[in-house]
Design an enzyme around this catalytic site. Structure first.
Site, PDB file in Angstrom:
ATOM      1  N   TYR A 187       7.347   6.951  17.581  1.00  0.00           N
ATOM      2  CA  TYR A 187       7.609   6.998  16.138  1.00  0.00           C
ATOM      3  C   TYR A 187       8.816   7.905  15.841  1.00  0.00           C
ATOM      4  CZ  TYR A 187       6.210   7.677  11.182  1.00  0.00           C
ATOM      5  OH  TYR A 187       6.154   7.731   9.803  1.00  0.00           O
ATOM      6  N   ARG A 236       0.837  -1.211   0.000  1.00  0.00           N
ATOM      7  CA  ARG A 236       0.000   0.000   0.000  1.00  0.00           C
ATOM      8  C   ARG A 236       0.869   1.257   0.000  1.00  0.00           C
ATOM      9  NH1 ARG A 236      -2.765   0.345   4.948  1.00  0.00           N
ATOM     10  NH2 ARG A 236      -1.638  -1.400   5.867  1.00  0.00           N
TER      11      ARG A 236
HETATM   12  P1  NAP Z   1       0.574   2.767   4.900  1.00  0.00           P
HETATM   13  O1  NAP Z   1      -0.195   3.280   3.733  1.00  0.00           O
HETATM   14  O2  NAP Z   1      -0.086   2.630   6.221  1.00  0.00           O
HETATM   15  O3  NAP Z   1       1.234   1.364   4.475  1.00  0.00           O
HETATM   16  C1  NAP Z   1       2.033   0.685   5.390  1.00  0.00           C
HETATM   17  C2  NAP Z   1       2.699  -0.470   4.704  1.00  0.00           C
HETATM   18  O4  NAP Z   1       3.579  -1.100   5.652  1.00  0.00           O
HETATM   19  C3  NAP Z   1       1.711  -1.533   4.243  1.00  0.00           C
HETATM   20  O5  NAP Z   1       2.177  -2.074   3.032  1.00  0.00           O
HETATM   21  C4  NAP Z   1       1.768  -2.559   5.381  1.00  0.00           C
HETATM   22  O6  NAP Z   1       1.467  -3.897   4.980  1.00  0.00           O
HETATM   23  C5  NAP Z   1       3.234  -2.470   5.750  1.00  0.00           C
HETATM   24  N1  NAP Z   1       3.499  -2.967   7.096  1.00  0.00           N
HETATM   25  C6  NAP Z   1       3.064  -2.466   8.269  1.00  0.00           C
HETATM   26  N2  NAP Z   1       3.509  -3.218   9.307  1.00  0.00           N
HETATM   27  C7  NAP Z   1       4.248  -4.217   8.750  1.00  0.00           C
HETATM   28  C8  NAP Z   1       4.958  -5.319   9.260  1.00  0.00           C
HETATM   29  N3  NAP Z   1       5.020  -5.559  10.583  1.00  0.00           N
HETATM   30  N4  NAP Z   1       5.591  -6.148   8.399  1.00  0.00           N
HETATM   31  C9  NAP Z   1       5.544  -5.922   7.063  1.00  0.00           C
HETATM   32  N5  NAP Z   1       4.878  -4.900   6.518  1.00  0.00           N
HETATM   33  C10 NAP Z   1       4.239  -4.061   7.333  1.00  0.00           C
HETATM   34  O7  NAP Z   1       1.856   3.679   5.165  1.00  0.00           O
HETATM   35  P2  NAP Z   1       2.646   4.714   4.242  1.00  0.00           P
HETATM   36  O8  NAP Z   1       2.115   6.057   4.511  1.00  0.00           O
HETATM   37  O9  NAP Z   1       2.745   4.209   2.859  1.00  0.00           O
HETATM   38  O10 NAP Z   1       4.081   4.638   4.957  1.00  0.00           O
HETATM   39  C11 NAP Z   1       5.199   3.983   4.391  1.00  0.00           C
HETATM   40  C12 NAP Z   1       6.432   4.427   5.147  1.00  0.00           C
HETATM   41  O11 NAP Z   1       6.563   5.847   5.037  1.00  0.00           O
HETATM   42  C13 NAP Z   1       6.389   4.135   6.647  1.00  0.00           C
HETATM   43  O12 NAP Z   1       7.671   3.767   7.097  1.00  0.00           O
HETATM   44  C14 NAP Z   1       5.999   5.462   7.250  1.00  0.00           C
HETATM   45  O13 NAP Z   1       6.433   5.568   8.569  1.00  0.00           O
HETATM   46  C15 NAP Z   1       6.711   6.413   6.317  1.00  0.00           C
HETATM   47  N6  NAP Z   1       6.154   7.774   6.313  1.00  0.00           N
HETATM   48  C16 NAP Z   1       4.886   8.015   5.895  1.00  0.00           C
HETATM   49  C17 NAP Z   1       4.419   9.315   5.907  1.00  0.00           C
HETATM   50  C18 NAP Z   1       3.042   9.680   5.455  1.00  0.00           C
HETATM   51  O14 NAP Z   1       2.665  10.863   5.614  1.00  0.00           O
HETATM   52  N7  NAP Z   1       2.251   8.774   4.902  1.00  0.00           N
HETATM   53  C19 NAP Z   1       5.248  10.357   6.343  1.00  0.00           C
HETATM   54  C20 NAP Z   1       6.539  10.063   6.745  1.00  0.00           C
HETATM   55  C21 NAP Z   1       6.985   8.775   6.723  1.00  0.00           C
HETATM   56  P3  NAP Z   1      -0.073  -4.473   4.976  1.00  0.00           P
HETATM   57  O15 NAP Z   1      -0.728  -3.830   3.769  1.00  0.00           O
HETATM   58  O16 NAP Z   1       0.079  -5.944   4.853  1.00  0.00           O
HETATM   59  O17 NAP Z   1      -0.675  -4.018   6.265  1.00  0.00           O
END
Ligand code: NAP
Length: 238
Positions: free
Chosen positions: A149, A7
């Site tokens: 976090y 995702r």
């Molecule tokens: P997201 O849409 O919530 O997606 C999270 C992804 O991580 C999903 O593919 C989920 O897999 C996977 N995941 C979660 N726990 C896991 C585990 N224990 N083992 C394997 N996979 C796991 O998040 P996102 O916004 O794309 O975030 C991606 C990265 O960017 C993260 O590290 C987040 O901290 C960082 N980030 C995001 C933002 C933001 O604003 N969105 C900002 C700064 C940093 P499932 O689909 O199987 O649950």
């Protein structure tokens, strides 16, 4: 390999790497349906991909899944690792439960060690590798309500800089990308209207805007960049 490729930012990174000609290993934890959609999008770009389920916070699951993958892919090696999987469990420190602290540290920080260590040896032997860690503005600035976090992401930033120096001579680069607010499932509970007023560009970012820099860092053009932390935050500096 992209952890959390099912995702959000991880999916956009899988598609970007596929467009660049990489064969993509899409990791997910619980959401098989979304991982299947990522694979389909990769294939629509003319790319190749495979899905690999494991929990990044479990050393056993990682070693089993990646060990099995290696046994069935003799001669192949993972040249690019994007440590992207992550979770949030926000709470004020005053009220934070041990479980909220440990879950976030395990998934966002300890996963870095477990996955990277497993794949590093072969990158070093081949003298070619790219490790890209998706961190956060929260790890640079610290955000109230996110001590767990912020600590995890700051930890990965430190580890990025240390590992980059350990292995620079082996032509394996280690960098971090620090997004601000990006429109994904992770941020869907936030008040976008209120928060975007703080962002100089006046909007949340798109996953593709993070994937673009990850793709660049994975490319041969980024060969002299290591130990860097690159902000992707619409001007929302620390
Ligand atoms: P997201 O849409 O919530 O997606 C999270 C992804 O991580 C999903 O593919 C989920 O897999 C996977 N995941 C979660 N726990 C896991 C585990 N224990 N083992 C394997 N996979 C796991 O998040 P996102 O916004 O794309 O975030 C991606 C990265 O960017 C993260 O590290 C987040 O901290 C960082 N980030 C995001 C933002 C933001 O604003 N969105 C900002 C700064 C940093 P499932 O689909 O199987 O649950």
């Amino acid at each position: 390999m992209v952890t959390g490729g099912s995702r959000g930012i991880g999916r956009a990174v899988c598609i970007k790497l596929a467009e660049m000609g990489f064969s993509v290993l899409i990791n997910y934890h619980t959401n098989r349906q979304e991982a299947d959609i990522t694979l389909q999008l990769v294939q629509e770009k003319g790319g190749q991909g495979e899905i690999l389920k494991f929990d990044v916070s479990s050393q056993d699951e990682i070693e089993q899944a990646l060990g099995q993958w290696k046994m069935t892919h003799d001669g192949d090696y993972i040249q690019v690792l994007v440590n992207n999987a992550g979770i949030r469990h926000d709470a004020l420190v005053m009220w934070m439960k041990n479980e909220e602290w440990h879950d976030v540290i395990n998934t966002n920080l300890n996963s870095f060690l477990y996955v990277t260590r497993f794949l590093l040896k072969e990158m070093l032997l081949k003298k070619m590798g790219r490790i890209i860690n998706v961190v956060s503005l929260s790890g640079l600035k610290g955000l109230p309500g996110q001590a767990n976090y912020s600590a995890a992401k700051a930890g990965v930033i430190g580890a990025t800089k240390a590992l980059a120096q350990e292995i620079a001579k082996k032509n394996v680069t280690v960098n971090a990308v620090a997004p601000g607010f990006i429109k994904t499932d992770m941020t869907k509970d936030l008040d976008e209207h209120q928060l975007k007023a703080l962002i100089p560009m006046g909007r949340f970012g798109k996953p593709e805007e993070v994937a673009a820099i990850v793709g660049f860092l994975a490319s041969s053009e980024a060969s002299y960049i290591t130990g860097a932390v690159i902000n992707v935050n619409g001007g929302l500096y620390t």
